[in-house]
Design an enzyme around this catalytic site. Structure first.
Site, PDB file in Angstrom:
ATOM      1  N   SER A  46       1.171  -0.952  -0.112  1.00 48.15           N
ATOM      2  CA  SER A  46       0.000   0.211  -0.126  1.00 48.15           C
ATOM      3  C   SER A  46       0.795   0.832  -0.255  1.00 48.15           C
ATOM      4  O   SER A  46       2.164   0.969   0.114  1.00 48.15           O
ATOM      5  CB  SER A  46      -0.256  -0.011   1.160  1.00 48.15           C
ATOM      6  N   TYR A 100      -1.633  -1.130  10.463  1.00 48.61           N
ATOM      7  CA  TYR A 100      -2.307  -1.057   8.854  1.00 48.61           C
ATOM      8  C   TYR A 100      -1.127  -0.686   7.707  1.00 48.61           C
ATOM      9  O   TYR A 100      -0.325  -1.754   7.737  1.00 48.61           O
ATOM     10  CB  TYR A 100      -2.904  -0.141   7.963  1.00 48.61           C
TER      11      TYR A 100
HETATM   12  P1  NAD Z   1     -11.406  -5.745  -0.128  1.00 52.79           P
HETATM   13  O1  NAD Z   1     -12.452  -5.933   1.403  1.00 52.79           O
HETATM   14  O2  NAD Z   1     -12.610  -5.722  -1.171  1.00 52.79           O
HETATM   15  O3  NAD Z   1     -11.098  -7.330  -0.536  1.00 52.79           O
HETATM   16  C1  NAD Z   1     -10.151  -7.512   0.570  1.00 52.79           C
HETATM   17  C2  NAD Z   1     -10.218  -9.321   0.621  1.00 52.79           C
HETATM   18  O4  NAD Z   1      -9.300  -9.680   1.430  1.00 52.79           O
HETATM   19  C3  NAD Z   1     -11.922 -10.334   0.537  1.00 52.79           C
HETATM   20  O5  NAD Z   1     -11.949 -10.936  -0.805  1.00 52.79           O
HETATM   21  C4  NAD Z   1     -11.467 -10.434   1.791  1.00 52.79           C
HETATM   22  O6  NAD Z   1     -12.085 -11.621   2.081  1.00 52.79           O
HETATM   23  C5  NAD Z   1     -10.224 -10.767   1.680  1.00 52.79           C
HETATM   24  N1  NAD Z   1      -9.634 -11.250   3.040  1.00 52.79           N
HETATM   25  C6  NAD Z   1      -9.433 -10.585   4.101  1.00 52.79           C
HETATM   26  N2  NAD Z   1      -8.834 -11.376   5.385  1.00 52.79           N
HETATM   27  C7  NAD Z   1      -8.718 -12.244   4.537  1.00 52.79           C
HETATM   28  C8  NAD Z   1      -8.464 -13.921   5.444  1.00 52.79           C
HETATM   29  N3  NAD Z   1      -8.059 -13.575   6.979  1.00 52.79           N
HETATM   30  N4  NAD Z   1      -8.611 -14.860   5.303  1.00 52.79           N
HETATM   31  C9  NAD Z   1      -8.426 -14.966   3.623  1.00 52.79           C
HETATM   32  N5  NAD Z   1      -8.947 -13.692   2.967  1.00 52.79           N
HETATM   33  C10 NAD Z   1      -9.035 -12.570   3.673  1.00 52.79           C
HETATM   34  O7  NAD Z   1     -10.528  -4.773  -0.390  1.00 52.79           O
HETATM   35  P2  NAD Z   1      -9.429  -4.084  -1.387  1.00 52.79           P
HETATM   36  O8  NAD Z   1      -9.555  -2.828  -1.615  1.00 52.79           O
HETATM   37  O9  NAD Z   1      -9.748  -5.158  -2.638  1.00 52.79           O
HETATM   38  O10 NAD Z   1      -7.722  -4.951  -0.117  1.00 52.79           O
HETATM   39  C11 NAD Z   1      -7.313  -6.221  -1.621  1.00 52.79           C
HETATM   40  C12 NAD Z   1      -6.019  -5.191  -0.634  1.00 52.79           C
HETATM   41  O11 NAD Z   1      -4.945  -4.064  -1.315  1.00 52.79           O
HETATM   42  C13 NAD Z   1      -5.713  -5.618   1.103  1.00 52.79           C
HETATM   43  O12 NAD Z   1      -4.695  -5.945   1.102  1.00 52.79           O
HETATM   44  C14 NAD Z   1      -5.976  -4.146   0.977  1.00 52.79           C
HETATM   45  O13 NAD Z   1      -4.527  -3.096   2.080  1.00 52.79           O
HETATM   46  C15 NAD Z   1      -4.935  -3.620  -0.213  1.00 52.79           C
HETATM   47  N6  NAD Z   1      -5.127  -2.419  -0.018  1.00 52.79           N
HETATM   48  C16 NAD Z   1      -6.530  -1.563  -0.942  1.00 52.79           C
HETATM   49  C17 NAD Z   1      -6.396  -0.566  -1.132  1.00 52.79           C
HETATM   50  C18 NAD Z   1      -7.263   0.619  -1.659  1.00 52.79           C
HETATM   51  O14 NAD Z   1      -7.815   1.701  -2.390  1.00 52.79           O
HETATM   52  N7  NAD Z   1      -8.756  -0.261  -1.885  1.00 52.79           N
HETATM   53  C19 NAD Z   1      -5.077   0.270  -1.124  1.00 52.79           C
HETATM   54  C20 NAD Z   1      -4.277   0.318  -0.650  1.00 52.79           C
HETATM   55  C21 NAD Z   1      -3.841  -1.706  -0.260  1.00 52.79           C
END
Ligand code: NAD
Length: 261
Positions: A146, A159
């Site tokens: 991130s 985080y």
């Molecule tokens: P999201 O909540 O839509 O997806 C997160 C996914 O992780 C979901 O499918 C959930 O089921 C899965 N998950 C969470 N805990 C889990 C566990 N213990 N076991 C198995 N699966 C698990 O969010 P997103 O935005 O798509 O996030 C995906 C990744 O991107 C994450 O690592 C998040 O930190 C990172 N991220 C997102 C953003 C953003 O702006 N959306 C920015 C930086 C980083």
């Protein structure tokens, strides 16, 4: 014309939502066979239907597993190899945001679960997938860090600690395995419109999350949030041979936001 990922096997944690689901769909369109990992059976099933509605010929394996469990990790890796015989691409992506609290108020059980899922989950994935890729003498991995893996984010220390950990292990794995034909990089998204970020806006402004989103977008050079498909395209590039000399890098996808203060 042959598609860029024709016949490749892509394993994606958190493939049932947000960035993982968009990436699964993009890779399927580009010819890859998909395995998605998530915690909930019904949401995995819906994600599979969603991918197939976009890509009718897609092959999608769903695996219910908790990435913070080493046992479950071995299970999802074994299930993928059993189905497809190999793993070409690993999008080590599942994660949670945790709380937005100063450390003095942060519930330590939640803190630990952020580290367990975001950091240990990534570590377990690397341990078992790299074992498979070493036997194949080939593989490509993209970890999800991130911009919070490169900088501080006020009131999100769990985080930020977890995502800095992901950045660190990415560099290490890249150095340790590049000569074994296993290429490891990380993506560092900014605010991309997914369920996680929508939830974050609700935490920032429970009465008016849309206002929180507008304010956030106003600070971005592009005046908007990113969309998951914009991340998926970068992940697809990082899995492809077009990025073959990119090793151990943190690829920022944030509309230029982290350049300014
Ligand atoms: P999201 O909540 O839509 O997806 C997160 C996914 O992780 C979901 O499918 C959930 O089921 C899965 N998950 C969470 N805990 C889990 C566990 N213990 N076991 C198995 N699966 C698990 O969010 P997103 O935005 O798509 O996030 C995906 C990744 O991107 C994450 O690592 C998040 O930190 C990172 N991220 C997102 C953003 C953003 O702006 N959306 C920015 C930086 C980083």
């Amino acid at each position: 014309m042959t598609k860029i990922h024709e016949g490749k096997i892509a394993l994606i944690t958190g493939g049932n939502s947000g960035l993982g689901l968009a990436t699964a769909t993009t890779l399927a369109k580009e010819g890859a066979k998909i395995a998605i990992v998530g915690r909930k059976e019904d949401s995995l099933q819906k994600a599979k239907e969603n991918i197939i509605s976009n890509v009718p010929k897609a092959e999608v394996l769903i695996i219910k597993a908790d990435v913070s469990s080493e046992k479950d990790t071995k299970k999802y890796v074994d299930a993928t190899v059993k189905e497809y015989s190999r793993i070409d691409y690993f999008f080590n992506n599942a994660g949670i945001e945790g709380l937005q609290e100063p450390i003095t108020k942060y519930d330590m059980d939640v803190y630990r679960s952020v580290i367990d899922i975001n950091l240990m989950g990534v570590v377990y994935g690397l341990k078992y997938v790299i074992e498979v890729m070493e036997k194949q003498a080939k593989g490509t991995i993209v970890n999800t860090s991130s911009v919070g893996g490169l900088r501080g984010v006020v009131n999100q220390s769990a985080y930020v600690a977890s995502k800095h950990g992901v950045a660190g292990i990415t560099k290490n794995m890249a150095s340790e395995y590049a000569d074994k034909n296993i290429r490891v990089n990380a993506i560092c998204p900014g605010a991309i419109k997914t369920p996680m970020v929508e939830q974050a806006f609700k935490m920032m402004n429970p009465e008016n999350p849309e206002q929180a989103e507008r304010e956030f977008a106003a600070n971005n050079p592009t005046k908007r949030l990113g969309v998951p498909e914009e991340v998926a395209d970068v992940v697809s590039f990082l899995f492809s041979e077009k990025s073959r000399y990119i090793v151990g890098q943190m690829i920022v996808i944030d509309g230029g936001q982290s350049n300014q203060y």
